[in-house]
Scaffold this motif. Structure first.
Motif, PDB file in Angstrom:
ATOM      1  N   VAL A  39       0.863  -1.182   0.000  1.00 30.12           N
ATOM      2  CA  VAL A  39       0.000   0.000   0.000  1.00 30.12           C
ATOM      3  C   VAL A  39       0.900   1.232   0.000  1.00 30.12           C
ATOM      4  O   VAL A  39       1.694   1.428   0.921  1.00 30.12           O
ATOM      5  CB  VAL A  39      -0.930   0.012   1.226  1.00 30.12           C
ATOM      6  CG1 VAL A  39      -1.812   1.254   1.216  1.00 30.12           C
ATOM      7  CG2 VAL A  39      -1.789  -1.247   1.248  1.00 30.12           C
ATOM      8  N   GLU A  46      -7.287   3.230   1.665  1.00 29.61           N
ATOM      9  CA  GLU A  46      -7.807   1.866   1.649  1.00 29.61           C
ATOM     10  C   GLU A  46      -8.208   1.485   3.070  1.00 29.61           C
ATOM     11  O   GLU A  46      -7.369   1.444   3.970  1.00 29.61           O
ATOM     12  CB  GLU A  46      -6.742   0.910   1.111  1.00 29.61           C
ATOM     13  CG  GLU A  46      -7.278  -0.447   0.732  1.00 29.61           C
ATOM     14  CD  GLU A  46      -6.253  -1.264  -0.032  1.00 29.61           C
ATOM     15  OE1 GLU A  46      -6.375  -2.496  -0.016  1.00 29.61           O
ATOM     16  OE2 GLU A  46      -5.344  -0.665  -0.642  1.00 29.61           O
ATOM     17  N   PRO A  92      -5.878  -1.762  -6.786  1.00 28.75           N
ATOM     18  CA  PRO A  92      -6.379  -0.384  -6.664  1.00 28.75           C
ATOM     19  C   PRO A  92      -5.269   0.663  -6.722  1.00 28.75           C
ATOM     20  O   PRO A  92      -4.082   0.354  -6.567  1.00 28.75           O
ATOM     21  CB  PRO A  92      -7.067  -0.384  -5.292  1.00 28.75           C
ATOM     22  CG  PRO A  92      -7.360  -1.811  -4.995  1.00 28.75           C
ATOM     23  CD  PRO A  92      -6.280  -2.605  -5.649  1.00 28.75           C
ATOM     24  N   THR A 107      -4.342   2.736  -4.675  1.00 26.68           N
ATOM     25  CA  THR A 107      -3.585   2.907  -3.434  1.00 26.68           C
ATOM     26  C   THR A 107      -2.348   2.020  -3.388  1.00 26.68           C
ATOM     27  O   THR A 107      -1.439   2.270  -2.601  1.00 26.68           O
ATOM     28  CB  THR A 107      -4.472   2.575  -2.224  1.00 26.68           C
ATOM     29  OG1 THR A 107      -5.016   1.254  -2.403  1.00 26.68           O
ATOM     30  CG2 THR A 107      -5.608   3.571  -2.101  1.00 26.68           C
TER      31      THR A 107
END
Length: 277
Positions: free
Chosen positions: A81, A86, A185, A187
């Protein structure tokens, strides 16, 4: 009129207090003697455990920090991440972490790469358009510079292009890194590693992450903000695009319009797949 006066002795009189005894030093080793009715004398020592507790605490913290990097390994890639947003996940792919990983990859290259008489280890970096890419790229370049590698910035690129940058003349870098998290995603972000032989194996990436974990856990300095060696900006994608066009033209070998072999076709794009009709 009566006046009162103070004699010089009275005016200069000072009040003195008895001096206190000097404080006794604090002892961390205390011994107590306990007499029991059976005339048995038991001596009990209480030692300060502050330093040992601190040492154990530091060891636990270091182990946790090292495990953070080891957990970033995802098979033959590194994934984590990179930005907040998130739910339930904290940022773990930070610039200091990326710098430690890039430095470890550079050292791995320096130690095990057959350079065939080349003086420098040249490493290219490409990335996808994720919002964390620019910041993490600086960390990659800083780590490669720490390891003594010469870095080349390809900017926005594709994963196959990064591998081909190790083979296609006149670039022919010793290795390449692609910064991407594929379909994950926005992120997230990650790193893929290539040499001229192809992508690294899971065991090789595990070795690199283990090196990086030890570096990160023992490093107090933050990620470098000033690069000792500025990466060279290269336009590899133009050369790579021409390389792909030449392959298509050669394979189709159209008798009427060789340079535009897809002329008259309709192109359909679905996610990552192209269809021609």
């Amino acid at each position: 009129m009566a006046t009162s006066s103070l004699s010089p002795q009275t005016a200069t009189r000072k009040t003195t207090f008895p001096s206190l005894p000097p404080p006794k030093p604090f002892h961390t080793n205390l011994t107590f003697s306990i007499s029991l009715p059976s005339n048995i004398l038991i001596k009990t020592s209480i030692k300060s455990s502050i330093s040992s507790s601190t040492t154990k605490y530091n060891e636990v913290v270091l182990d946790e920090e090292m495990d953070k990097i080891r957990r970033l390994q995802n098979g033959s890639d590194v994934r984590g991440v990179a930005v907040e947003g998130e739910k339930g996940r904290t940022v773990d792919l930070t610039p200091p972490v990326v710098e430690a990983i890039a430095e470890s990859f550079g050292e791995w290259l320096m130690n095990g790469l057959e350079r065939e008489g080349e003086d420098d280890v040249k490493v290219s970096l490409g990335r996808d358009p994720r919002i964390s890419g620019a910041l993490l790229s600086v960390a990659v370049f800083a780590g490669l510079a720490r390891a003594g590698c010469v870095a080349f910035d390809m900017g926005l690129a594709t994963t196959p292009a990064c591998f081909m940058s190790t083979l296609l003349a006149p670039f022919e870098y010793n290795a390449s890194i692609m910064m991407t998290a594929s379909h994950l995603p926005y992120t997230r972000n990650g790193l893929k590693f290539f040499t001229r032989k192809g992508g690294l194996t899971s065991l090789e990436v595990e070795d690199i992450c283990d090196r990086a974990a030890r570096k990160y856990a023992n490093r107090l300095a933050k990620v470098s903000t000033t690069l000792p060696i500025t990466p060279t900006r290269v336009d590899f994608m133009s050369a790579y695009s021409k390389h792909l066009r030449d392959i298509i033209k050669d394979r189709i070998n159209h008798p009427l319009h060789y340079d535009t072999p897809l002329q008259g076709f309709q192109v359909f794009h679905s996610h990552l797949h192209f269809c021609f009709q």
